[in-house]
Design an enzyme around this catalytic site. Structure first.
Site, PDB file in Angstrom:
ATOM      1  CG  ASP A 205      -1.982   1.093   1.188  1.00  8.36           C
ATOM      2  OD1 ASP A 205      -2.546   1.332   0.105  1.00  8.36           O
ATOM      3  OD2 ASP A 205      -2.239   1.710   2.236  1.00  8.36           O
ATOM      4  CB  SER A 230      -6.243   2.901  -0.033  1.00 13.82           C
ATOM      5  OG  SER A 230      -4.858   3.149  -0.146  1.00 13.82           O
ATOM      6  CD  GLN A 280      -4.233   1.021  -3.016  1.00 16.75           C
ATOM      7  OE1 GLN A 280      -3.642   2.048  -3.316  1.00 16.75           O
ATOM      8  NE2 GLN A 280      -3.941   0.322  -1.925  1.00 16.75           N
TER       9      GLN A 280
END
Length: 297
Positions: A205, A230, A280
């Protein structure tokens, strides 16, 4: 093992407070909220604690629901959806202040033989020839020293090396929406597949949406020309790997639209095996006073 890595491993060693209920803490992040990679890794550990050790995760799908409070504990509740002969499925909800902040579904599989092929590893320079993340960050005089220190502290558990300048290092001119980093933990880890997968989840991430920013010449929150977070995160774990050995994170962005940007990536081991695929989507918004053009204003 570095002290920072010991501290991170301590965060991933969740406290069990009831059957299928675990409690985790948070660490400092680059921004004043819980780092998404941390909550994803902790949720995966919580799920894994309810699964036999010979069934490592093969995939996870997650949604970031609310901003996490770094000053409060996070409670993870595991729902045992299925225990099959080959596959095990778990659902995890992370709660703070009585509200869900994160949801994850993960599937685990016992090892079995099967068909085997993979996409080739892209070319990349040897990680030993690249500057450390800390050295590279300290080499950008336009960055606020406080921002640099927060980056360095938040990433101290990981040796992360950019192949090229990150978005905030050289911005103002659009570049190809493609970026690469090498990473490994700053120290050796125990031989626990779940631990290695959780740490790769943690790192995944950190840089995935960089390629979205590169396409538009944006530097990101570090220079204040983009705000974002995110939204969801998916990973598929294809082959065994070690997070304390070099992994190449090859990332690209096929699309940005409607205040959202998509990043997709493949993670290869140093010897070329495709270990992980990552996708993502995140919020990527330009502040109104910086909506025209790219780079500094």
């Amino acid at each position: 093992m570095s002290q920072a890595l010991e501290d991170l491993l301590d965060l991933l060693d969740l406290e069990q407070i009831e059957e299928d209920i675990f409690r985790g803490r948070s660490r400092s992040a680059v921004v004043p909220r819980v780092f998404g990679g941390q909550v994803a890794a902790q949720a995966l550990v919580a799920a894994g604690r309810t699964v036999p050790a010979d069934r490592p995760p093969h995939s996870l799908h997650a949604y970031f629901l609310r901003t996490g409070d770094p000053g409060a504990p996070i409670v993870y509740t595991v729902d045992r959806l299925r225990d099959g002969r080959s596959f095990t499925t778990r659902r995890v909800v992370a709660v703070q202040h009585g509200k869900p902040v994160f949801g994850l579904s993960a599937s685990f599989q016992a090892y079995e033989e099967g068909l085997d092929h993979q996409a080739p590893m892209p070319p990349a320079p040897d990680p030993a020839t690249l500057p450390t993340s800390e050295d590279r960050l300290r080499g950008y005089p336009h960055l606020d020293p406080g921002v640099v220190e927060r980056f360095v502290e938040a990433r101290a558990a990981v040796d992360l090396r950019y192949v090229d300048d990150p978005p905030f290092g050289r911005y103002g001119t659009p570049r190809e929406p493609h970026s690469q980093v090498w990473f490994r933990t700053n120290g050796k880890l125990a031989d626990d597949p779940l631990l290695h997968i959780a740490l790769a989840t943690y790192v995944s991430d950190m840089t995935l949406l960089d390629s979205v920013l590169l396409a538009h010449g944006r530097g990101g929150w570090a220079v204040g020309d983009v705000v974002g977070a995110s939204l969801d995160h998916a990973m598929w774990f294809h082959r065994p790997f070690r997070a304390d050995e070099w992994l190449l994170y090859d990332q690209e962005s096929p699309s940005a639209y409607g205040g959202r940007g998509l990043g997709q990536a493949r993670i290869h081991t140093r010897d070329g095996r495709l270990a992980i695929t990552v996708i993502q989507e995140g919020v990527v918004r330009v502040p109104r006073d910086r909506a025209e053009g790219g780079g500094p204003v």
